[in-house]
Design an enzyme around this catalytic site. Structure first.
Site, PDB file in Angstrom:
ATOM      1  CB  SER A  15      -0.938   0.012   1.215  1.00  0.00           C
ATOM      2  OG  SER A  15      -0.217  -0.160   2.417  1.00  0.00           O
ATOM      3  CG  ASP A 191      -0.879   2.896   9.995  1.00  0.00           C
ATOM      4  OD1 ASP A 191       0.094   3.556   9.581  1.00  0.00           O
ATOM      5  OD2 ASP A 191      -1.543   2.144   9.258  1.00  0.00           O
ATOM      6  CG  HIS A 194      -0.539   2.758   5.666  1.00  0.00           C
ATOM      7  ND1 HIS A 194      -1.068   1.974   6.667  1.00  0.00           N
ATOM      8  CD2 HIS A 194      -0.644   2.029   4.522  1.00  0.00           C
ATOM      9  CE1 HIS A 194      -1.479   0.826   6.159  1.00  0.00           C
ATOM     10  NE2 HIS A 194      -1.235   0.834   4.858  1.00  0.00           N
TER      11      HIS A 194
END
Length: 217
Positions: A15, A191, A194
Site C-alpha cells: 500500500s 499507524d 503508512h
C-alpha cells in the site's frame, strides 16, 4: 543521473507504493501513479529533466505480502518489460504477525520472506538494467518495540538478498529514525506503517540520492 530518456521504471510493493494508483497499471496524469512517493518521483524527474521522458509505472498493491507480489509478478511487472525495477515489500509480512496473531495461514515467516524475495530477483536480475530493493520500515522511535524489532529483522533479510543478487539496496529505516529524533511518529504516519506526504517525501529523498538525480535548486 542513472535513468535515460525513454526508459520504463516500475515500482512494485504494497500500500505504501500503491497509494491509490490507477488500475491495471498506475501511470499517467494526476493520481495515475498514486499520491505517494511514486508520484513524487514522477513529478520531480519531470521538473529536473523536462527534455526527457521517463515512463513511470506503479504496480503496488495494497495489502500485498511478498508472496502475493511474487504470485502477480508476471502480470504486474514482467508484462511491463521494465528497464528498472524498484521493490519495497515486507510490511504486511510482519504486520499480519501482530494484527492477526491467531491466523497462521496469513503469516509469512522469515524463511518464506527470503525465498519470495530471492524468487523475484531470480526472475528479474539480468533482464533489466537494474533492480532496487528498498527496506520495509516501521515509523517508531522505540527500538525495543516488538513490531519494529521484527521489521528490522525482515529488512536485514532483504539486505542480504539484495547483496546476494547484486541489486541496489536502499535502507529506509535509518532515514525515518533520524527524522523521529525530532518528530513524533504520528506526524509522519497515523499507524506507523503508512507514511503521509512527509513520510513519502522521506522515501523520495532516499531514492533520489541513489539514482543520482540533480538537486532541485
Amino acid at each position: 543521473m542513472l535513468f535515460k530518456n525513454g526508459e520504463r521504471i516500475v515500482f512494485a510493493g504494497d500500500s505504501t507504493t500503491d497509494s491509490g494508483r490507477k488500475r491495471p497499471y498506475g501511470e499517467g496524469l494526476w493520481d495515475g501513479v498514486g499520491n505517494g512517493y511514486v508520484r513524487n518521483i514522477d513529478s520531480i524527474l519531470s521538473v529536473l529533466y523536462p527534455d526527457q521522458r521517463f515512463h513511470i509505472t506503479n504496480v503496488g498493491c495494497s495489502g500485498a505480502t511478498s508472496g502475493a507480489m511474487l504470485a502477480d509478478w508476471e502480470q504486474n511487472v514482467e508484462a511491463c518489460h521494465p528497464d528498472w525495477v524498484f521493490v519495497m515489500i515486507g510490511a504486511n509480512d510482519v504486520w499480519r504477525q501482530f494484527d492477526e496473531p491467531t491466523l497462521d495461514h496469513s503469516k509469512i515467516t522469515p524463511e518464506c520472506y527470503r525465498a519470495n524475495l530471492e524468487a523475484v530477483c531470480e526472475r528479474t536480475i539480468g533482464k533489466v538494467k537494474g533492480m532496487f530493493i528498498m527496506s520495509p520500515f516501521y515509523m517508531e522511535a522505540n527500538n525495543a518495540d516488538p513490531m519494529k524489532m521484527r521489521m528490522v529483522e525482515y529488512a536485514g533479510i532483504a539486505r542480504e538478498v539484495a547483496e546476494k543478487y547484486g541489486a541496489t539496496w536502499i535502507d529506509l529505516q535509518p532515514a525515518f529514525d533520524e527524522h523521529l529524533q525530532y518528530r513524533y511518529p504520528a506526524y509522519i504516519s497515523w499507524d506507523r506503517v503508512h507514511p503521509n506526504w512527509v513520510g513519502s517525501m522521506i522515501i523520495t529523498r532516499e531514492i533520489l540520492k541513489v539514482i543520482g538525480a540533480d538537486p532541485l535548486y
